[in-house]
Scaffold this active site. Structure first.
Site, PDB file in Angstrom:
ATOM      1  CE1 TYR A  59      88.213  24.244   1.448  1.00  0.00           C
ATOM      2  CE2 TYR A  59      89.308  25.936   0.151  1.00  0.00           C
ATOM      3  CZ  TYR A  59      88.495  24.822   0.221  1.00  0.00           C
ATOM      4  OH  TYR A  59      87.965  24.298  -0.916  1.00  0.00           O
ATOM      5  CD  GLU A  61      88.549  19.695   2.710  1.00  0.00           C
ATOM      6  OE1 GLU A  61      88.370  19.779   1.496  1.00  0.00           O
ATOM      7  OE2 GLU A  61      89.416  18.962   3.219  1.00  0.00           O
ATOM      8  CG  ASP A 205      62.658  18.764   1.911  1.00  0.00           C
ATOM      9  OD1 ASP A 205      63.082  19.740   2.562  1.00  0.00           O
ATOM     10  OD2 ASP A 205      62.825  18.630   0.680  1.00  0.00           O
ATOM     11  CB  THR A 231      66.035  26.163   3.161  1.00  0.00           C
ATOM     12  OG1 THR A 231      64.729  26.601   3.545  1.00  0.00           O
ATOM     13  CG2 THR A 231      65.924  25.222   1.979  1.00  0.00           C
ATOM     14  CE  LYS A 234      63.085  27.182   0.076  1.00  0.00           C
ATOM     15  NZ  LYS A 234      62.644  25.861  -0.409  1.00  0.00           N
ATOM     16  NE  ARG A 240      69.865  31.119  -2.196  1.00  0.00           N
ATOM     17  CZ  ARG A 240      68.548  31.219  -2.257  1.00  0.00           C
ATOM     18  NH1 ARG A 240      67.954  32.346  -1.962  1.00  0.00           N
ATOM     19  NH2 ARG A 240      67.819  30.188  -2.611  1.00  0.00           N
TER      20      ARG A 240
HETATM   21  C1  LIG Z   1      63.372  25.001  -1.261  1.00  0.00           C
HETATM   22  C2  LIG Z   1      63.250  23.536  -1.105  1.00  0.00           C
HETATM   23  C3  LIG Z   1      64.357  22.688  -1.273  1.00  0.00           C
HETATM   24  C4  LIG Z   1      65.688  23.137  -1.838  1.00  0.00           C
HETATM   25  O1  LIG Z   1      66.340  24.196  -1.297  1.00  0.00           O
HETATM   26  P1  LIG Z   1      67.557  24.839  -2.131  1.00  0.00           P
HETATM   27  O2  LIG Z   1      68.267  25.638  -1.081  1.00  0.00           O
HETATM   28  O3  LIG Z   1      66.956  25.639  -3.230  1.00  0.00           O
HETATM   29  O4  LIG Z   1      68.392  23.726  -2.648  1.00  0.00           O
HETATM   30  C5  LIG Z   1      64.201  21.342  -1.025  1.00  0.00           C
HETATM   31  N1  LIG Z   1      63.018  20.847  -0.634  1.00  0.00           N
HETATM   32  C6  LIG Z   1      61.931  21.608  -0.478  1.00  0.00           C
HETATM   33  C7  LIG Z   1      60.650  20.995  -0.042  1.00  0.00           C
HETATM   34  C8  LIG Z   1      62.004  22.980  -0.719  1.00  0.00           C
HETATM   35  O5  LIG Z   1      60.910  23.741  -0.581  1.00  0.00           O
END
Ligand SMILES: *Cc1c(COP(=O)(O)O)cnc(C)c1O
Length: 412
Positions: A59, A61, A205, A231, A234, A240
């Site tokens: 843990y 935090e 994003d 993320t 990907k 993840r």
């Molecule tokens: C994949 C993705 C997310 C979200 O990612 P998660 O890990 O599934 O929450 C947010 N924005 C964009 C543009 C994405 O392609």
């Protein structure tokens, strides 16, 4: 080191055969069908080892050196290493590696910069905006006032003139650039210019292209955006999870937006796995990988166009391709099912004209497996063969199995 240490050690099999069976079944599925889901990849055994480590028990935090729990001296080092590696990899002054997912990273970015009721300009969901970009089913659509820009119905390219006019009209507090289905590079400089003109924050994003950025195969949003959300699972090929990158002046706001505002304890096993992935992404081998991902996507897009698919924007700059399969006699929704039955796994996606669903494919996973341009041509022919009824499902499944059999994601 084995891929799934617990299974090889037979611990799980002995204690819980039911779950061991499920884990092995998924490994078999991933190894015997073709993974064309654009958001997926195969993490390395080293990343999986960190994920399966006892750091999962800890843990923690707070942030390194300022935790609410005892015994954090070792995991603190893991988080510091992850942060330093992320900063170096993307040239950012600050990195937060605690976000549990891409969506959590976006939530934290909004929390750092916005108040409920603020206006935000983002790519509309029908054009490939993410749920966190204003979907009424998501917190974003409920708590903020989203205005959506679009893409040109003919070319599929972001309508930059519309971005500018909507920004002038609505004076948003933030502009979001990034998509789940945009195959081209994003013009971050243009978004920065528009944001500056109307006094808005710019949030990139970059969940999809961030791995290409790490490998030098896509433009880096860090110099342009106030906050970059991403993320780690990907194209970047880590565990993840999510992360945020920003300048020093927003560092404290971003950190407090992640913890304690939107999250609790940090997941230290995931953070360690992120550090491993950042380390891998800093190698020449990953640079070569990122460029091969794009080269493969270009060949796959050209192959699909040659087979009669309508390729959005006429091609791709990235790992991602979207196509309309309608000229082959089937829409995206039906196509996805037919292809899945043949072992070709991919997603549906919105199309610029909005009349029907298309298909979204990515080359991150198949490139990790070691496939190259020759295999991409084979895959394009297989996809078309199944949808045109040239190859029956059983034969296609065999062909897929033969193909992937030569490129095991986890040899041995
Ligand atoms: C994949 C993705 C997310 C979200 O990612 P998660 O890990 O599934 O929450 C947010 N924005 C964009 C543009 C994405 O392609």
């Amino acid at each position: 080191m084995s891929v799934v240490p617990v299974i090889e050690a037979d611990v799980l099999r002995r204690q819980d055969p039911e779950l061991a069976e499920i884990l092995l079944g998924e490994l078999a599925r991933q190894s015997t069908t073709l993974q064309l889901v654009a958001a997926e990849n195969f993490s390395s055994p080293a990343v999986l080892a960190a994920l399966g480590s006892p750091l999962a028990n800890k843990y923690a935090e707070g942030y390194p050196g300022a935790r609410h729990h005892g015994g954090c001296e070792i995991v603190d080092v893991a988080e510091r290493v992850a942060v330093e590696r992320a900063k170096a990899l993307f040239g950012a002054e600050h990195a937060n590696v605690q976000a549990h997912s891409g969506s959590s990273a976006v939530l934290a970015a909004y929390a750092a910069l916005l108040r409920p009721g603020d206006t935000v300009l983002a790519l509309g969901l029908p054009y490939g905006g993410h749920l966190t970009h204003g979907s009424p089913a998501n917190f974003s659509g409920r708590w903020f006032d989203f205005v959506g820009y679009g893409v040109d119905a003919e070319t599929g390219i972001v309508d930059h003139a519309q971005v500018r006019s909507l920004a002038r009209l609505h004076r948003p507090k933030a502009i979001v650039c990034g998509s789940i289905a945009y195959p081209r590079h994003i013009d971050y400089a243009l978004f920065r210019e528009v944001a500056d003109e109307v006094g808005a924050y710019l949030i990139a994003d970059a969940a999809h292209p961030i791995g290409l950025v790490a490998g030098g195969a896509a433009p880096n949003p860090v110099p342009y955006a106030d906050i970059v959300c991403a993320t780690t699972h990907k194209v970047l090929r880590g565990p993840r999870g999510g992360m945020l990158l920003c300048g020093s002046e927003l560092a404290e706001r971003v950190d407090r937006a992640v913890f304690p505002f939107t999250q609790g304890g940090a997941q230290m096993h995931t953070i360690a796995a992120k550090a491993v992935a950042f380390g891998e992404a800093a190698t020449p081998a990953f640079t070569a990988y990122a460029h091969q991902v794009v080269a493969n996507a270009r060949v796959l897009a050209a192959g699909l166009a040659g087979e009669g698919f309508v390729v959005t924007t006429g091609g791709t700059d990235t790992h991602l391709i979207t196509v309309d399969p309608l000229p082959l006699g089937v829409d995206g929704r039906a196509a996805r099912g037919q292809l899945a039955a043949a072992g070709l796994v991919l997603d549906c996606c919105p199309l610029p004209h909005g009349d029907s669903r298309g298909l979204r494919l990515g080359t991150a996973a198949v490139t990790t497996q070691g496939m190259g341009e020759g295999e991409m041509a084979t895959i394009a022919a297989l996809l078309a063969g199944v949808l045109r009824g040239r190859v029956d499902t059983r034969r296609a499944r065999d062909e897929v199995r033969d193909l992937v059999g030569g490129f095991p994601p986890y040899p041995g």
